[in-house]
Design a protein around this motif. Structure first.
Motif, PDB file in Angstrom:
ATOM      1  N   GLN A   1       0.832  -1.206   0.000  1.00 31.07           N
ATOM      2  CA  GLN A   1       0.000   0.000   0.000  1.00 31.07           C
ATOM      3  C   GLN A   1       0.869   1.260   0.000  1.00 31.07           C
ATOM      4  O   GLN A   1       0.574   2.230  -0.691  1.00 31.07           O
ATOM      5  N   ARG A   2       1.920   1.268   0.797  1.00 30.63           N
ATOM      6  CA  ARG A   2       2.836   2.419   0.816  1.00 30.63           C
ATOM      7  C   ARG A   2       3.487   2.598  -0.545  1.00 30.63           C
ATOM      8  O   ARG A   2       3.622   3.719  -1.045  1.00 30.63           O
ATOM      9  N   LEU A   3       3.925   1.501  -1.152  1.00 31.06           N
ATOM     10  CA  LEU A   3       4.571   1.577  -2.461  1.00 31.06           C
ATOM     11  C   LEU A   3       3.601   2.063  -3.535  1.00 31.06           C
ATOM     12  O   LEU A   3       4.007   2.664  -4.531  1.00 31.06           O
ATOM     13  N   LYS A   4       2.322   1.827  -3.311  1.00 33.16           N
ATOM     14  CA  LYS A   4       1.308   2.281  -4.260  1.00 33.16           C
ATOM     15  C   LYS A   4       0.820   3.697  -3.960  1.00 33.16           C
ATOM     16  O   LYS A   4      -0.024   4.226  -4.669  1.00 33.16           O
ATOM     17  N   GLY A   5       1.340   4.276  -2.883  1.00 30.85           N
ATOM     18  CA  GLY A   5       0.924   5.629  -2.539  1.00 30.85           C
ATOM     19  C   GLY A   5      -0.339   5.692  -1.732  1.00 30.85           C
ATOM     20  O   GLY A   5      -0.982   6.737  -1.628  1.00 30.85           O
ATOM     21  N   VAL A   6      -0.716   4.558  -1.112  1.00 33.06           N
ATOM     22  CA  VAL A   6      -1.908   4.504  -0.271  1.00 33.06           C
ATOM     23  C   VAL A   6      -1.459   4.561   1.177  1.00 33.06           C
ATOM     24  O   VAL A   6      -0.311   4.268   1.497  1.00 33.06           O
ATOM     25  N   GLU A   7      -2.380   4.906   2.073  1.00 36.30           N
ATOM     26  CA  GLU A   7      -2.076   5.043   3.483  1.00 36.30           C
ATOM     27  C   GLU A   7      -1.395   3.815   4.048  1.00 36.30           C
ATOM     28  O   GLU A   7      -1.722   2.694   3.703  1.00 36.30           O
ATOM     29  N   ASP A   8      -0.447   4.052   4.968  1.00 36.39           N
ATOM     30  CA  ASP A   8       0.248   2.954   5.624  1.00 36.39           C
ATOM     31  C   ASP A   8      -0.687   2.268   6.621  1.00 36.39           C
ATOM     32  O   ASP A   8      -1.746   2.786   6.956  1.00 36.39           O
ATOM     33  N   VAL A   9      -0.274   1.058   7.076  1.00 36.70           N
ATOM     34  CA  VAL A   9      -1.068   0.336   8.066  1.00 36.70           C
ATOM     35  C   VAL A   9      -1.125   1.143   9.354  1.00 36.70           C
ATOM     36  O   VAL A   9      -0.119   1.634   9.830  1.00 36.70           O
ATOM     37  N   GLU A  10      -2.314   1.303   9.911  1.00 43.61           N
ATOM     38  CA  GLU A  10      -2.469   2.119  11.107  1.00 43.61           C
ATOM     39  C   GLU A  10      -1.884   1.423  12.319  1.00 43.61           C
ATOM     40  O   GLU A  10      -1.932   0.215  12.462  1.00 43.61           O
ATOM     41  N   GLY A  11      -1.336   2.246  13.236  1.00 41.79           N
ATOM     42  CA  GLY A  11      -0.892   1.716  14.516  1.00 41.79           C
ATOM     43  C   GLY A  11       0.429   1.011  14.483  1.00 41.79           C
ATOM     44  O   GLY A  11       0.773   0.298  15.403  1.00 41.79           O
TER      45      GLY A  11
ATOM     46  N   THR B   1      19.612  13.820  10.947  1.00 45.63           N
ATOM     47  CA  THR B   1      18.705  14.956  10.864  1.00 45.63           C
ATOM     48  C   THR B   1      17.346  14.486  10.375  1.00 45.63           C
ATOM     49  O   THR B   1      17.253  13.831   9.343  1.00 45.63           O
ATOM     50  N   ASN B   2      16.300  14.819  11.126  1.00 44.62           N
ATOM     51  CA  ASN B   2      14.953  14.420  10.741  1.00 44.62           C
ATOM     52  C   ASN B   2      14.321  15.459   9.822  1.00 44.62           C
ATOM     53  O   ASN B   2      14.499  16.642   9.978  1.00 44.62           O
ATOM     54  N   SER B   3      13.594  15.020   8.847  1.00 46.52           N
ATOM     55  CA  SER B   3      12.848  15.908   7.970  1.00 46.52           C
ATOM     56  C   SER B   3      11.613  15.171   7.507  1.00 46.52           C
ATOM     57  O   SER B   3      11.573  13.943   7.464  1.00 46.52           O
ATOM     58  N   THR B   4      10.547  15.924   7.202  1.00 51.07           N
ATOM     59  CA  THR B   4       9.322  15.281   6.725  1.00 51.07           C
ATOM     60  C   THR B   4       9.466  14.929   5.264  1.00 51.07           C
ATOM     61  O   THR B   4      10.130  15.594   4.493  1.00 51.07           O
ATOM     62  N   SER B   5       8.880  13.826   4.844  1.00 45.19           N
ATOM     63  CA  SER B   5       8.949  13.400   3.453  1.00 45.19           C
ATOM     64  C   SER B   5       7.801  12.467   3.167  1.00 45.19           C
ATOM     65  O   SER B   5       7.023  12.116   4.061  1.00 45.19           O
ATOM     66  N   ASN B   6       7.705  12.048   1.946  1.00 44.99           N
ATOM     67  CA  ASN B   6       6.590  11.221   1.519  1.00 44.99           C
ATOM     68  C   ASN B   6       6.849   9.758   1.815  1.00 44.99           C
ATOM     69  O   ASN B   6       7.901   9.221   1.474  1.00 44.99           O
ATOM     70  N   SER B   7       5.876   9.089   2.451  1.00 45.83           N
ATOM     71  CA  SER B   7       6.042   7.683   2.826  1.00 45.83           C
ATOM     72  C   SER B   7       6.279   6.799   1.611  1.00 45.83           C
ATOM     73  O   SER B   7       7.053   5.844   1.665  1.00 45.83           O
ATOM     74  N   THR B   8       5.608   7.120   0.505  1.00 49.88           N
ATOM     75  CA  THR B   8       5.803   6.338  -0.715  1.00 49.88           C
ATOM     76  C   THR B   8       7.232   6.466  -1.222  1.00 49.88           C
ATOM     77  O   THR B   8       7.842   5.480  -1.639  1.00 49.88           O
ATOM     78  N   PHE B   9       7.772   7.687  -1.178  1.00 49.70           N
ATOM     79  CA  PHE B   9       9.163   7.873  -1.594  1.00 49.70           C
ATOM     80  C   PHE B   9      10.096   7.051  -0.726  1.00 49.70           C
ATOM     81  O   PHE B   9      11.033   6.412  -1.217  1.00 49.70           O
ATOM     82  N   HIS B  10       9.855   7.026   0.581  1.00 51.36           N
ATOM     83  CA  HIS B  10      10.709   6.254   1.487  1.00 51.36           C
ATOM     84  C   HIS B  10      10.703   4.772   1.122  1.00 51.36           C
ATOM     85  O   HIS B  10      11.744   4.113   1.095  1.00 51.36           O
ATOM     86  N   ALA B  11       9.490   4.252   0.863  1.00 50.18           N
ATOM     87  CA  ALA B  11       9.370   2.836   0.523  1.00 50.18           C
ATOM     88  C   ALA B  11      10.059   2.531  -0.805  1.00 50.18           C
ATOM     89  O   ALA B  11      10.786   1.540  -0.928  1.00 50.18           O
ATOM     90  N   LEU B  12       9.837   3.388  -1.822  1.00 52.14           N
ATOM     91  CA  LEU B  12      10.477   3.181  -3.126  1.00 52.14           C
ATOM     92  C   LEU B  12      11.985   3.335  -3.017  1.00 52.14           C
ATOM     93  O   LEU B  12      12.742   2.580  -3.631  1.00 52.14           O
ATOM     94  N   ASN B  13      12.421   4.304  -2.238  1.00 51.61           N
ATOM     95  CA  ASN B  13      13.853   4.534  -2.050  1.00 51.61           C
ATOM     96  C   ASN B  13      14.509   3.315  -1.404  1.00 51.61           C
ATOM     97  O   ASN B  13      15.574   2.853  -1.826  1.00 51.61           O
ATOM     98  N   THR B  14      13.845   2.779  -0.394  1.00 51.73           N
ATOM     99  CA  THR B  14      14.374   1.594   0.299  1.00 51.73           C
ATOM    100  C   THR B  14      14.428   0.403  -0.637  1.00 51.73           C
ATOM    101  O   THR B  14      15.434  -0.310  -0.696  1.00 51.73           O
ATOM    102  N   LEU B  15      13.342   0.170  -1.380  1.00 47.79           N
ATOM    103  CA  LEU B  15      13.296  -0.976  -2.289  1.00 47.79           C
ATOM    104  C   LEU B  15      14.350  -0.843  -3.382  1.00 47.79           C
ATOM    105  O   LEU B  15      14.980  -1.841  -3.775  1.00 47.79           O
TER     106      LEU B  15
END
Length: 471
Positions: A119-129, A155-169
């Motif tokens: 879901q994160r990789l597709k740009g949909v909300e992450d699993v809650e909790g 250093t912490n900064s806000t970013s897009n969850s989908t980008f994080h998942a794609l970047n990691t993969l």
């Protein structure tokens, strides 16, 4: 060619032993290793394309930025463990020991990381909790290394969850390519040529690059331990569901995770969102009191082995074993050894296991080392209704795939109920509109007759309905 190379590397030939060649072995390498690996690459490529279309930016992988999402941290840590393993085995010329950890890692990547982060990789909300290190939100972390210092600041900064998942993969796929380039030169070269544009690499071929060294910034044994425990719980839950013929699409009220070790339970709480989502359960109960659920410990010494080793001391040890308390047997389960007089006994000498003396009403149970999972097998009418709704959603998703629709295609959906004496189908659809809205793109309606201008139409017998898609 890559399958054959990997098959031979994993065969007795590299140990100077005889090999009875089997074509099934080569096919097995393709099925268990190359195909899942390549499917993960194809999924990544398709999601990057969608990400770029939806956000109007070019995706660029950045090794200095990674997510605090726990599963991202885990797969990066597991990748470093694989790198270290492969380098060690190659250094020792034990090429035949490369394939087993590779098969395990491919399973971790495809059946756990990609599945859980789809879901994160597709740009949909992450699993809650789902907890992440430092909180419940997904934040980027940038590693800034000062060239004049050995320290690394975060250093912490806000970013897009989908980008994080794609970047990691992307980082994981590239590392895997580098590790395997010498074993599977063709598939790695193909993937490298498609990945290098995201990695700012100018080399003409992957074979001009060196095998990477483990990145200490990504190593995290704590997260690896937690995910391993989570996987054990989920696999036990799947087994219980399968045994009781309960589909994963049907929610269950609760599961009970039981262990004498509170540290294990605390580790699992960090991943309870994934457990709840994967096992489709409403509530997770944690307990350090197995006896409340009729769980006992039983020890069976192997007197044949002990007799050969202890000889005349066997009777003394046997008498002492009968005096061992349940608390000591619990320690034995963790440490795999116990001292009796002057003799050290291990799990090779004694089989100690947990069992349920009598069933706990409404629950089925499975054990795995120091863990017990009890799953509520009672399905209520409301749960059946939700399960039916999820079944219909699954049919619509398959219909979209048959129609060659992509994720961004929005279509209207119609349902014609062919037979529903108990009105359960209509109730399931009307009572769970939120599930349909979340899972499917487009409007849904129940109709008496489906118009002829449909994009695709399909009839089903269980449930007895007809579905159609319209542009």
């Amino acid at each position: 060619a890559d399958s054959l190379r990997l098959y031979l590397i994993n065969s007795p030939v590299v140990r100077a032993e005889s090999l009875r060649f089997k074509e099934e072995g080569v096919k097995g390498i393709s099925k268990d290793v190359l195909n899942p690996w390549f499917n993960a690459f194809k999924f990544f490529a398709s999601q990057v394309e969608i990400y770029e279309q939806e956000n109007g930016v070019k995706f660029q992988c950045d090794e200095s930025v990674y997510s605090d999402n726990l599963m991202d941290r885990w797969i990066l840590a597991a990748t470093q463990t694989l790198i270290e393993t492969v380098r060690t085995e190659m250094k020792n010329y034990k090429l035949y020991q490369v394939v087993p950890p590779l098969v395990k890692f491919i399973d971790q990547l495809t059946n756990w990381y990609v599945r859980f982060n789809r879901q994160r990789l597709k740009g949909v909300e992450d699993v809650e909790g789902i907890e992440v290190e430092g909180g419940l939100t997904d934040t980027a972390t940038t590693l800034n290394t000062n060239s004049n210092s050995n320290s690394t600041s975060i250093t912490n900064s806000t970013s897009n969850s989908t980008f994080h998942a794609l970047n990691t993969l992307c980082l994981v796929l590239h590392s895997l390519n580098l590790i395997m380039a010498s074993f599977t030169p063709f598939i790695t070269e193909f993937m490298f040529q498609h990945l290098k544009k995201y990695l700012n690499l100018n080399q003409e071929s992957i074979h001009f690059l060196l095998i990477p060294k483990p990145n200490s910034n990504y190593l995290n044994p704590v997260i690896e331990r937690r995910v391993s425990l989570m996987q054990s719980v989920i696999e036990m839950g799947r087994n219980i569901r399968e045994k009781n013929l309960i589909s994963l699409r049907y929610p269950i009220n609760s599961i009970i995770i039981c262990s004498d070790n509170s540290e294990i339970l605390n580790d699992l709480k960090h991943l309870q969102g994934y457990i709840r989502s994967e096992l489709n359960c409403k509530e997770i109960i944690y307990s350090t009191r197995p006896e409340d659920y009729n769980i006992e410990i039983k020890a069976i010494p192997n007197y044949k082995i002990l007799g050969q080793r202890l000889k005349q001391d066997l009777k003394i040890v046997k008498d002492e074993l009968e005096k061992i308390s349940s608390a000591d047997w619990k320690l034995f389960l963790e440490n795999k050894k116990i001292q009796i007089k002057n003799h050290l006994l291990t799990d090779q000498d004694i089989q100690v296991f947990k069992y349920q003396e009598k069933p706990f009403e409404g629950f089925d149970i499975q054990f795995d080392n120091n863990l017990a999972l009890l799953l509520n097998t009672t399905i209520t009418p409301s749960q059946k209704s939700e399960g039916l709704a999820r079944d219909i959603i699954n049919l619509f998703q398959r219909l979209r795939k048959t129609a060659n629709l992509v994720q961004t295609d929005i279509v209207n959906m119609q349902v014609k109920i062919l037979s529903d004496p108990s009105n359960s189908i209509a109730t399931a659809i009307n009572s769970h509109k939120h599930l349909f809205d979340k899972a499917l793109k487009g409007s849904l309606s129940i109709v008496d007759a489906i118009p002829p201008n449909h994009l695709i139409k399909q009839s089903y017998t269980d449930p007895n309905i007809e579905l159609a898609l319209f542009k």
